[in-house]
Each structure stands twice: as C-alpha cells, then as structure tokens.
Design a protein around this motif. Structure first.
Motif, PDB file in Angstrom:
ATOM      1  N   ILE A 158      -1.975  44.640  10.855  1.00 53.16           N
ATOM      2  CA  ILE A 158      -1.174  45.179  10.165  1.00 53.16           C
ATOM      3  C   ILE A 158      -1.169  46.401  10.119  1.00 53.16           C
ATOM      4  N   GLN A 159      -0.441  47.307  10.588  1.00 54.65           N
ATOM      5  CA  GLN A 159      -0.723  48.677  10.773  1.00 54.65           C
ATOM      6  C   GLN A 159       0.370  49.468  10.068  1.00 54.65           C
ATOM      7  N   VAL A 160       0.554  49.552   8.703  1.00 53.02           N
ATOM      8  CA  VAL A 160       1.587  50.355   8.307  1.00 53.02           C
ATOM      9  C   VAL A 160       0.951  51.031   7.043  1.00 53.02           C
ATOM     10  N   GLU A 161       2.054  51.985   6.489  1.00 53.64           N
ATOM     11  CA  GLU A 161       1.316  52.792   5.261  1.00 53.64           C
ATOM     12  C   GLU A 161       1.878  51.982   3.954  1.00 53.64           C
ATOM     13  N   GLY A 162       1.080  52.336   3.172  1.00 58.55           N
ATOM     14  CA  GLY A 162       1.212  51.912   1.430  1.00 58.55           C
ATOM     15  C   GLY A 162       1.699  50.600   1.539  1.00 58.55           C
ATOM     16  N   GLY A 163       2.797  50.227   0.681  1.00 60.69           N
ATOM     17  CA  GLY A 163       3.293  49.036   0.303  1.00 60.69           C
ATOM     18  C   GLY A 163       4.076  48.355   1.252  1.00 60.69           C
ATOM     19  N   ASP A 164       4.311  48.784   2.392  1.00 62.55           N
ATOM     20  CA  ASP A 164       4.930  48.268   3.699  1.00 62.55           C
ATOM     21  C   ASP A 164       4.357  46.746   4.160  1.00 62.55           C
ATOM     22  N   SER A 165       3.049  46.735   3.884  1.00 61.68           N
ATOM     23  CA  SER A 165       2.197  45.546   4.473  1.00 61.68           C
ATOM     24  C   SER A 165       2.535  44.457   3.660  1.00 61.68           C
ATOM     25  N   GLU A 166       3.295  44.443   2.321  1.00 57.02           N
ATOM     26  CA  GLU A 166       3.532  43.290   1.415  1.00 57.02           C
ATOM     27  C   GLU A 166       4.097  41.992   2.314  1.00 57.02           C
ATOM     28  N   ILE A 167       5.183  42.314   2.836  1.00 56.02           N
ATOM     29  CA  ILE A 167       5.821  41.314   3.762  1.00 56.02           C
ATOM     30  C   ILE A 167       4.996  40.650   4.763  1.00 56.02           C
ATOM     31  N   ASP A 168       4.414  41.706   5.422  1.00 52.09           N
ATOM     32  CA  ASP A 168       3.246  40.894   6.748  1.00 52.09           C
ATOM     33  C   ASP A 168       2.270  40.300   5.892  1.00 52.09           C
ATOM     34  N   VAL A 169       1.687  40.429   5.021  1.00 50.32           N
ATOM     35  CA  VAL A 169       0.518  39.630   4.413  1.00 50.32           C
ATOM     36  C   VAL A 169       1.118  38.381   4.079  1.00 50.32           C
ATOM     37  N   TYR A 170       2.358  38.297   3.474  1.00 47.97           N
ATOM     38  CA  TYR A 170       2.967  37.364   3.078  1.00 47.97           C
ATOM     39  C   TYR A 170       3.245  36.446   4.203  1.00 47.97           C
ATOM     40  N   ILE A 171       3.560  36.583   5.283  1.00 51.28           N
ATOM     41  CA  ILE A 171       4.059  35.995   6.517  1.00 51.28           C
ATOM     42  C   ILE A 171       2.738  35.534   7.160  1.00 51.28           C
ATOM     43  N   ALA A 172       1.653  36.345   7.122  1.00 47.23           N
ATOM     44  CA  ALA A 172       0.432  35.997   7.739  1.00 47.23           C
ATOM     45  C   ALA A 172      -0.141  34.643   6.940  1.00 47.23           C
ATOM     46  N   LYS A 173      -0.264  34.791   5.651  1.00 46.03           N
ATOM     47  CA  LYS A 173      -0.750  33.753   4.869  1.00 46.03           C
ATOM     48  C   LYS A 173       0.022  32.500   4.688  1.00 46.03           C
ATOM     49  N   GLU A 174       1.478  32.607   4.798  1.00 46.48           N
ATOM     50  CA  GLU A 174       2.231  31.442   4.363  1.00 46.48           C
ATOM     51  C   GLU A 174       2.802  30.699   5.656  1.00 46.48           C
ATOM     52  N   PHE A 175       3.011  31.488   6.739  1.00 44.11           N
ATOM     53  CA  PHE A 175       3.392  30.930   8.010  1.00 44.11           C
ATOM     54  C   PHE A 175       2.235  30.962   9.354  1.00 44.11           C
ATOM     55  N   LEU A 176       1.446  31.866   9.290  1.00 47.38           N
ATOM     56  CA  LEU A 176       0.486  32.045  10.302  1.00 47.38           C
ATOM     57  C   LEU A 176      -0.735  31.366  10.035  1.00 47.38           C
ATOM     58  N   LYS A 177      -0.780  30.703   8.534  1.00 48.72           N
ATOM     59  CA  LYS A 177      -2.066  30.406   7.980  1.00 48.72           C
ATOM     60  C   LYS A 177      -3.421  31.080   8.374  1.00 48.72           C
ATOM     61  N   VAL A 178      -3.574  32.346   8.279  1.00 48.61           N
ATOM     62  CA  VAL A 178      -4.690  33.091   8.628  1.00 48.61           C
ATOM     63  C   VAL A 178      -5.658  32.603   7.280  1.00 48.61           C
ATOM     64  N   LYS A 179      -7.079  32.568   7.704  1.00 49.50           N
ATOM     65  CA  LYS A 179      -8.029  32.002   6.729  1.00 49.50           C
ATOM     66  C   LYS A 179      -8.392  33.236   6.019  1.00 49.50           C
ATOM     67  N   GLU A 180      -8.080  34.402   6.070  1.00 45.96           N
ATOM     68  CA  GLU A 180      -8.466  35.594   5.374  1.00 45.96           C
ATOM     69  C   GLU A 180      -7.859  36.772   5.632  1.00 45.96           C
ATOM     70  N   VAL A 181      -7.470  37.513   4.522  1.00 38.57           N
ATOM     71  CA  VAL A 181      -6.899  38.749   5.043  1.00 38.57           C
ATOM     72  C   VAL A 181      -7.834  39.960   4.507  1.00 38.57           C
ATOM     73  N   LYS A 182      -8.113  40.898   5.480  1.00 36.75           N
ATOM     74  CA  LYS A 182      -8.769  42.116   5.031  1.00 36.75           C
ATOM     75  C   LYS A 182      -8.252  43.362   5.058  1.00 36.75           C
ATOM     76  N   TYR A 183      -8.822  44.339   4.177  1.00 40.71           N
ATOM     77  CA  TYR A 183      -8.304  45.397   4.250  1.00 40.71           C
ATOM     78  C   TYR A 183      -9.138  46.692   4.513  1.00 40.71           C
ATOM     79  N   LEU A 184      -8.902  47.185   5.469  1.00 42.27           N
ATOM     80  CA  LEU A 184      -9.794  48.253   6.383  1.00 42.27           C
ATOM     81  C   LEU A 184      -9.217  49.790   5.808  1.00 42.27           C
ATOM     82  N   LYS A 185     -10.043  50.659   4.914  1.00 40.46           N
ATOM     83  CA  LYS A 185      -9.244  51.809   4.578  1.00 40.46           C
ATOM     84  C   LYS A 185      -9.574  52.908   5.464  1.00 40.46           C
TER      85      LYS A 185
END
Ligand SMILES: [Zn+2]
Length: 185
Positions: A158-185
């Motif tokens: 997920i490569q976006v600025e600021g709050g744009d990632s909210e929707i993508d993180v939701y989809i990754a967790k709920e629909f794609l069942k990723v086991k972990e979400v990491k944040y790289l600064k």
C-alpha cells in the motif's frame, strides 16, 4: 516525473519492477483506485505522465462486485464502490475491464498530466498462490520491490500518502485476510 498507479496485490510486485526506470513514482492501493487518493492528489498533480495499471483477478473488484450484487458494505469502502454504481449487473471480469476506464476518467477530471493505462493479466505472471501474506503501508516511492521487500511474493504493498491507506488496510484485513499489517516510515 512519471507516476504509476497500480493495485496493492502482492503478485504484481516483480512485474512492476519492470516499469521501474529510476524516475517513476509508484502509487498503489486496493484496485488502483483514484477515488480514494485524497492526500496523494498533490503528488499526482505534479506528474507529467500517469500510467494506470489495474489487473485481472483483483480482490478489490471482487469487493465491488459483491457490493453491486446487494451485499451490505461499510461506508469506508464508498470511495472504491461509488464510481461503479451505474455498472450493476456486470460480471466481475467485466468490472475488472471497466476499472481501467473508470480510473482513467477520474484522473482526467483531476490532473492535467498525460494519462494512459493497460490491464495486467495476473495469471500470466506466474506468481504462486499463497495464504500467508502480509501488507506493508508506505509512502509512494521510486524504490524497487525486489530490493526492499522482505518477502516480495507475499507482501501486499500500500503506497499512498497520509490517511489514504485506511480503505486499503481495511480491505487487506477483512477481504484478503493478511496476517499482519506493517507500517514502513
Ligand atoms: Zn487488485
């Protein structure tokens, strides 16, 4: 500067490296979706050229298809679903083809850059199936995935600025069942 907008799907990582000419910034989210790029818009407005690369067998288009088939979805997904509301009744594969046109249209209304795109045929990339995936949230960049991803074939990017990632993180967790979400600064 050229910008590529593509999907966060893990299977695209190695393929997108072929587009990396050192002067291309990669923006990726669920479905190559321009509608959820608000904080990232400033970056897009600075581009000379934008290339949109959505793909077949896209999980985000699966979500859109479910929503158009009447399944109730949370409001957080509206920026992804709303542009497709006039395409009710279309099959998932048809929606994937339409996605390119939908995103190009959105972009043309937002930026002056030259805009084009094509659909990536995921099945031709030969990346094996995997149930053990992670998602990495990071800023748009010119970096090569094969160089900075720990596990290049299992990482949704997920490569976006600021709050744009909210929707993508939701989809990754709920629909794609990723086991972990990491944040790289
Ligand atoms: Zn996708």
């Amino acid at each position: 500067m050229r910008i590529i907008i593509s999907c966060m799907d893990r299977r695209l990582n190695r393929y997108l490296d072929q587009w990396n000419d050192g002067n291309t910034v990669f923006v990726r989210n669920a479905g190559s979706n321009v509608g959820s790029l608000r904080d990232t818009l400033k970056l897009l407005k600075g581009a000379d050229e934008i290339v949109v690369l959505p793909h077949t067998d896209c999980g985000a288009m699966g979500v859109v298809h479910k929503a158009l088939s009447g399944e109730k979805m949370p409001d957080v997904l509206n920026p992804l679903i709303t542009p497709f509301l006039n395409l009710r009744g279309k099959g998932r594969e048809e929606l994937e083809r339409e996605n390119l046109e939908v995103q190009l249209r959105s972009l043309r209304s937002l930026v002056n850059a030259k805009v084009r795109g094509e659909i990536i045929h995921t099945e031709k990339l030969g990346v094996p199936p995997s149930a053990e995936n992670v998602a990495l949230v990071t800023a748009p960049s010119k970096r090569k995935y094969s160089e900075f991803l720990h596990d290049v074939d299992r990482t949704f990017v997920i490569q976006v600025e600021g709050g744009d990632s909210e929707i993508d993180v939701y989809i990754a967790k709920e629909f794609l069942k990723v086991k972990e979400v990491k944040y790289l600064k």
